[in-house]
Write an enzyme that holds these catalytic residues in place. Structure first.
Site, mmCIF file in Angstrom:
data_model
loop_
_atom_site.group_PDB
_atom_site.id
_atom_site.type_symbol
_atom_site.label_atom_id
_atom_site.label_comp_id
_atom_site.label_asym_id
_atom_site.label_seq_id
_atom_site.Cartn_x
_atom_site.Cartn_y
_atom_site.Cartn_z
ATOM 1 N N ARG A 89 -35.093 -35.302 -19.638
ATOM 2 C CA ARG A 89 -34.106 -36.307 -19.002
ATOM 3 C C ARG A 89 -34.822 -37.526 -18.623
ATOM 4 N NH1 ARG A 89 -31.653 -31.388 -16.809
ATOM 5 N NH2 ARG A 89 -33.254 -31.084 -15.672
ATOM 6 N N PHE A 122 -22.945 -31.870 -25.314
ATOM 7 C CA PHE A 122 -23.402 -30.636 -24.280
ATOM 8 C C PHE A 122 -23.777 -31.284 -23.102
ATOM 9 C CE2 PHE A 122 -24.058 -29.786 -28.874
ATOM 10 C CZ PHE A 122 -23.201 -28.740 -29.162
ATOM 11 N N ASP A 171 -18.612 -32.290 -22.953
ATOM 12 C CA ASP A 171 -18.646 -30.735 -22.757
ATOM 13 C C ASP A 171 -17.265 -30.194 -22.909
ATOM 14 O OD1 ASP A 171 -21.192 -29.125 -21.557
ATOM 15 O OD2 ASP A 171 -19.177 -28.173 -21.349
ATOM 16 N N ASP A 190 -28.050 -31.277 -27.097
ATOM 17 C CA ASP A 190 -28.771 -30.229 -26.462
ATOM 18 C C ASP A 190 -27.614 -29.149 -26.716
ATOM 19 O OD1 ASP A 190 -30.690 -28.775 -24.666
ATOM 20 O OD2 ASP A 190 -29.939 -29.617 -22.667
ATOM 21 N N CYS A 214 -33.142 -24.816 -27.641
ATOM 22 C CA CYS A 214 -33.508 -23.816 -26.925
ATOM 23 C C CYS A 214 -33.615 -22.354 -27.389
ATOM 24 C CB CYS A 214 -32.805 -23.687 -25.525
ATOM 25 S SG CYS A 214 -31.167 -23.279 -25.861
HETATM 26 N N1 SAH Z 1 -27.797 -30.972 -21.563
HETATM 27 C C1 SAH Z 1 -27.506 -30.079 -20.543
HETATM 28 C C2 SAH Z 1 -27.547 -28.505 -20.722
HETATM 29 C C3 SAH Z 1 -26.677 -27.997 -21.921
HETATM 30 S S1 SAH Z 1 -26.251 -26.476 -21.662
HETATM 31 C C4 SAH Z 1 -28.527 -30.334 -19.125
HETATM 32 O O1 SAH Z 1 -29.384 -30.967 -19.335
HETATM 33 O O2 SAH Z 1 -28.207 -29.849 -17.956
HETATM 34 C C5 SAH Z 1 -25.062 -26.274 -23.091
HETATM 35 C C6 SAH Z 1 -23.584 -26.923 -22.481
HETATM 36 O O3 SAH Z 1 -22.831 -26.960 -23.788
HETATM 37 C C7 SAH Z 1 -22.774 -26.077 -21.787
HETATM 38 O O4 SAH Z 1 -22.287 -26.845 -20.681
HETATM 39 C C8 SAH Z 1 -21.727 -25.886 -22.227
HETATM 40 O O5 SAH Z 1 -20.535 -25.596 -21.533
HETATM 41 C C9 SAH Z 1 -21.342 -26.628 -23.289
HETATM 42 N N2 SAH Z 1 -20.845 -26.211 -24.759
HETATM 43 C C10 SAH Z 1 -21.324 -24.966 -25.514
HETATM 44 N N3 SAH Z 1 -20.649 -24.999 -26.477
HETATM 45 C C11 SAH Z 1 -19.910 -26.234 -26.721
HETATM 46 C C12 SAH Z 1 -19.032 -26.958 -27.781
HETATM 47 N N4 SAH Z 1 -18.634 -26.201 -28.681
HETATM 48 N N5 SAH Z 1 -18.667 -28.173 -27.244
HETATM 49 C C13 SAH Z 1 -18.748 -28.929 -26.168
HETATM 50 N N6 SAH Z 1 -19.450 -28.213 -25.213
HETATM 51 C C14 SAH Z 1 -20.112 -26.827 -25.488
#
Ligand code: SAH
Length: 396
Positions: free
Chosen positions: A212, A228, A250, A300, A340
């Site tokens: 970040r 995401f 998201d 991510d 991850c």
């Molecule tokens: N970048 C974030 C963490 C991401 S975790 C941070 O720094 O806090 C992954 C996220 O992807 C979750 O919030 C989940 O709701 C979302 N997600 C999973 N599959 C998805 C999809 N196909 N489309 C959109 N969001 C998705």
């Protein structure tokens, strides 16, 4: 009497390298009748003492080693000393007045297999994911109460891997209960709302703290697509770094609502933010078809590979999504891409991103490498502890 686990001949190599797992296939015989979580001694086929750990009859990982020191006893003192040592390290790493969302215990890497403890301001969240830590939960909670007087403790042991240890999911307040799970933490001075009861994992992705910050460093004057986004903290960081506009994507409504509140908490100009509840895979394709492009794309995604059998399809998934993401980066712009999945090693991830660039017909320069933050350390004997990889790619 402590039970003894005798290994098959020549199966002691990994323990001699201090890797803390004994797989069921490596076990020749168990002397005694240990229950789930009981402390056992592990010896070679010739009877030489190797380590002392927790027995887990239902798991492929039959024993997780607590100590390689024969004199060390696994009691309340053991847990308060290991947790205390882990906390001491974190206090050296962070200025608590600027950053008070911290992983205090990172399981195997801190010598406590199966135990995760996250600190969110004055709330601790613990995940007890192995038979051994489940067995010693009283000692663990007592150690935390002593080390963090007046703090609340919430348990988030609602993770599938507990099933492999023969354990049920458990959640709830363990100490000084609160009416709700929302806490405001600080990360390098940025305010972040964390819901320890309803949020993902223990509430938040502390491991991405350095990424970040990196996003803030690169964001000045840029239009950003934050894929995401979860609770939008990459976006808050990018705006604090001077981004012109950020779109959060998201599929979780709740995450996006929190993303908006996170922006408000940091007094940011909401006109510079968009929130899109959508499937990232579909949205990226439709942006590509519309010819919509951004100066910077952040990718991510959640874990694609849970086990080795899924690794090949995970590679295809990462390649595909990175290809489309590169196609919507303006020439000369940036892609910050992450994996991850612990099973996806760094070199493999880089190759997958390189293949994506080839398919996208774009030049890609890796200008910075990112990794999990320092409160998620990697013990030299436990390389699996390195699970989060990131690449900052300049796309031409
Ligand atoms: N970048 C974030 C963490 C991401 S975790 C941070 O720094 O806090 C992954 C996220 O992807 C979750 O919030 C989940 O709701 C979302 N997600 C999973 N599959 C998805 C999809 N196909 N489309 C959109 N969001 C998705």
């Amino acid at each position: 009497m402590t039970a003894t686990v005798i290994l098959q001949a020549d199966r002691e190599k990994s323990l001699k390298r201090r890797h803390p797992w004994v797989f069921s296939k490596a076990v020749k015989q168990v002397k005694g009748t240990p229950n789930s979580g009981d402390t056992v001694d592990v010896v070679t086929a010739d009877g030489n003492w190797l380590g002392r750990g927790a027995y887990s009859p239902d798991s492929q990982i039959r024993v997780r080693i607590w100590t390689f020191d024969q004199a060390e006893v696994i009691d309340s003192e053991f847990f308060s000393s290991r947790i205390g040592q882990a906390w001491q390290l974190r206090q050296q790493l962070f200025d608590l007045s600027q950053t008070n969302g911290i992983r205090v215990v990172a399981a195997e890497s801190d010598g406590l297999p199966g135990l995760t403890i996250d600190l969110y301001a004055d709330v601790l969240v613990c995940q007890l994911l192995s038979a051994g830590v489940e067995r010693h939960r009283k000692h663990i909670v007592a150690a935390l109460v002593q080390l963090f007087p007046g703090y609340s403790i919430y348990e988030r042991s609602d993770v599938d891997v507990r099933k492999k240890e023969g354990l049920q999911a458990v959640t709830g307040w363990l100490h000084l209960p609160r009416e709700h799970g929302e806490v405001t933490i600080l990360e390098n001075g940025m305010k972040i709302l964390v819901d320890v009861v309803n949020g993902h994992k223990t509430g938040f992705y502390l491991d991405q703290r350095d990424s970040r910050s990196a996003a803030a460093r690169y964001a000045k004057g840029k239009t950003v697509l934050n894929c995401f986004s979860y609770t939008g903290t990459f976006a808050v960081s990018a705006l604090r770094g001077g981004a012109e506009h950020v779109t959060n994507v998201d599929m979780s409504e709740l995450a996006l609502e929190t993303a908006k509140r996170n922006a408000q908490a940091n007094d940011l100009d909401l006109s510079k933010l968009d929130f899109s509840k959508a499937d990232v895979f579909k949205l990226l394709r439709s942006y590509k078809e519309q010819g919509k492009q951004f100066d910077m794309v952040i990718l991510d995604p959640p874990k694609f590979a849970e086990n080795k059998a899924q690794l090949m399809s995970a590679c295809r998934g990462y390649k595909d999504i990175n290809r489309v993401a590169m196609q919507i980066v303006k020439p000369g712009g940036l892609l910050l891409t992450f994996s991850c999945s612990g099973l996806m090693e760094e070199a493999l991830f880089q190759k997958v991103v390189a293949d994506a660039a080839l398919d996208a017909n774009r030049d890609c320069l890796f200008i910075e490498r990112l990794s999990q933050a320092s409160d998620h350390p990697i013990a030299s004997f436990y390389p699996e502890g390195h699970y989060l990889k990131g690449l900052v790619c300049l796309i031409r």
